[in-house]
Design a protein around this motif. Sequence first.
Motif, PDB file in Angstrom:
ATOM      1  N   SER A   1     -16.231  52.227  10.863  1.00  0.00           N
ATOM      2  CA  SER A   1     -17.521  51.559  10.674  1.00  0.00           C
ATOM      3  C   SER A   1     -17.528  50.555   9.524  1.00  0.00           C
ATOM      4  O   SER A   1     -18.305  49.602   9.541  1.00  0.00           O
ATOM      5  N   GLU A   2     -16.673  50.749   8.525  1.00  0.00           N
ATOM      6  CA  GLU A   2     -16.668  49.855   7.374  1.00  0.00           C
ATOM      7  C   GLU A   2     -15.418  48.966   7.325  1.00  0.00           C
ATOM      8  O   GLU A   2     -15.098  48.402   6.282  1.00  0.00           O
ATOM      9  N   LEU A   3     -14.739  48.840   8.460  1.00  0.00           N
ATOM     10  CA  LEU A   3     -13.504  48.072   8.506  1.00  0.00           C
ATOM     11  C   LEU A   3     -13.693  46.765   9.265  1.00  0.00           C
ATOM     12  O   LEU A   3     -14.579  46.640  10.127  1.00  0.00           O
TER      13      LEU A   3
ATOM     14  N   PHE B   1     -13.694  60.822   6.577  1.00  0.00           N
ATOM     15  CA  PHE B   1     -15.016  60.217   6.503  1.00  0.00           C
ATOM     16  C   PHE B   1     -14.962  58.719   6.805  1.00  0.00           C
ATOM     17  O   PHE B   1     -13.887  58.127   6.934  1.00  0.00           O
ATOM     18  N   GLN B   2     -16.139  58.095   6.861  1.00  0.00           N
ATOM     19  CA  GLN B   2     -16.200  56.693   7.240  1.00  0.00           C
ATOM     20  C   GLN B   2     -15.825  55.742   6.112  1.00  0.00           C
ATOM     21  O   GLN B   2     -15.364  54.634   6.367  1.00  0.00           O
ATOM     22  N   ASP B   3     -15.986  56.150   4.858  1.00  0.00           N
ATOM     23  CA  ASP B   3     -15.694  55.270   3.729  1.00  0.00           C
ATOM     24  C   ASP B   3     -14.285  55.538   3.218  1.00  0.00           C
ATOM     25  O   ASP B   3     -14.048  56.559   2.562  1.00  0.00           O
ATOM     26  N   PRO B   4     -13.326  54.653   3.482  1.00  0.00           N
ATOM     27  CA  PRO B   4     -11.948  54.911   3.032  1.00  0.00           C
ATOM     28  C   PRO B   4     -11.818  54.972   1.515  1.00  0.00           C
ATOM     29  O   PRO B   4     -10.978  55.697   0.986  1.00  0.00           O
TER      30      PRO B   4
ATOM     31  N   GLN C   1      -7.751  53.772   5.323  1.00  0.00           N
ATOM     32  CA  GLN C   1      -8.257  54.760   6.269  1.00  0.00           C
ATOM     33  C   GLN C   1      -7.108  55.496   6.943  1.00  0.00           C
ATOM     34  O   GLN C   1      -7.185  56.719   7.178  1.00  0.00           O
ATOM     35  N   ARG C   2      -6.030  54.789   7.222  1.00  0.00           N
ATOM     36  CA  ARG C   2      -4.870  55.448   7.817  1.00  0.00           C
ATOM     37  C   ARG C   2      -4.198  56.378   6.803  1.00  0.00           C
ATOM     38  O   ARG C   2      -3.647  57.412   7.179  1.00  0.00           O
TER      39      ARG C   2
ATOM     40  N   GLN D   1     -12.166  58.466  -0.206  1.00  0.00           N
ATOM     41  CA  GLN D   1     -11.223  59.520   0.138  1.00  0.00           C
ATOM     42  C   GLN D   1      -9.888  59.400  -0.588  1.00  0.00           C
ATOM     43  O   GLN D   1      -9.081  60.323  -0.543  1.00  0.00           O
ATOM     44  N   ILE D   2      -9.653  58.247  -1.203  1.00  0.00           N
ATOM     45  CA  ILE D   2      -8.378  58.020  -1.872  1.00  0.00           C
ATOM     46  C   ILE D   2      -8.425  58.613  -3.275  1.00  0.00           C
ATOM     47  O   ILE D   2      -9.310  58.275  -4.075  1.00  0.00           O
ATOM     48  N   ILE D   3      -7.472  59.500  -3.596  1.00  0.00           N
ATOM     49  CA  ILE D   3      -7.441  60.187  -4.885  1.00  0.00           C
ATOM     50  C   ILE D   3      -6.244  59.770  -5.722  1.00  0.00           C
ATOM     51  O   ILE D   3      -6.357  59.501  -6.907  1.00  0.00           O
ATOM     52  N   GLY D   4      -5.058  59.694  -5.109  1.00  0.00           N
ATOM     53  CA  GLY D   4      -3.836  59.384  -5.837  1.00  0.00           C
ATOM     54  C   GLY D   4      -3.699  57.914  -6.183  1.00  0.00           C
ATOM     55  O   GLY D   4      -4.272  57.046  -5.528  1.00  0.00           O
TER      56      GLY D   4
END
Length: 322
Positions: free
Chosen positions: A203-205, A121-124, A181-182, A127-130
């Motif tokens: 888009s948000e970077l 997705f566009q918002d990094p 994002q990477r 998406q980060i869980i750990g």
Amino acid sequence: MIGTAPWLRHKVQSSEAAPDVPEGAMLGAAARPAILVEGLRYRYPSGDDDVLHGLSLEIAPGEFVGITGPSGAGKTTLCLCLKGLIPFALGGRMQGRVEIEGVSTRDIGPGKLAETAGLVFQDPESQIIGLTVEEDLAFGPENFAMAPAEIRSRIPLALQTVGLAGLQERETHSLSGGQKQRTAIASALMMEPAILILDEPTSELDPIGRQEVFQTVKRLREERRATIVMVEHDMEELAEVADRIIIMDHGTIIADAPPHELFHDAALFESHQGVRMPQAAEVLNRLRADGLIPADAVSPYESEAIEVLSHLLAAATLPRVN
């Protein structure tokens, strides 16, 4: 006056060698499409109107397809359909057919589909869980009961692919936007999907983060030959990596062509707000409109535009400076 020069009769070639196209990666090839969409219509549960209006498209294995369009065009909704989150997770009314690697998304669902298609997705941040990079990459495979030894063996390769080698122990909160994002892309790669779907990942970077992500996408194209669908507004960068670019507007596809063909149609971009062509193509289209260069000299690539302008200036008769 600018005289007729031999270069004007030939299309200018890129100074960079084009990447090899995988066998069967062109439409019309005998290979089964990696993605097949036929007559796709969709309406959200709370909506009164369809967001997608009978979309149909094919994407071949190993093909890189860019998608762009103004806000509200239906780009994200299409990505959610390709991933199977529509209709399973979001409900609503879906008509038509979406097949990933020959299997209908209605039959497989988003969970099982994660083994075939990854979505970023566009918002990094979302998406980060750990708590660490390693934990984040391991989360998906652990949910599929993958053996711990197999997970550990995949992490270094996934991080190397996205340019984050050696950062397994880094705390995710300390990563930059581009690194996050990477990391999200690396997490998707942990399942070794044949298809990667990127919904406006830059888009948000900031500019550095955007450059990092595009370098990663180019590496995926060159090294993994994955099928890639990327929603993006940066036409300069997208034209450099995409085999085709699709333009959407109001839930329909209004254009679908390779970059060299797409950006010859200046009227298309003038009539659709929120969609712009690369600056190189814009400049060359204006020169073409003035009769200074032929149509086949128009290009979206900066390197080719520079070559065209160099020839144009060399052919010009300039006043003597005393």
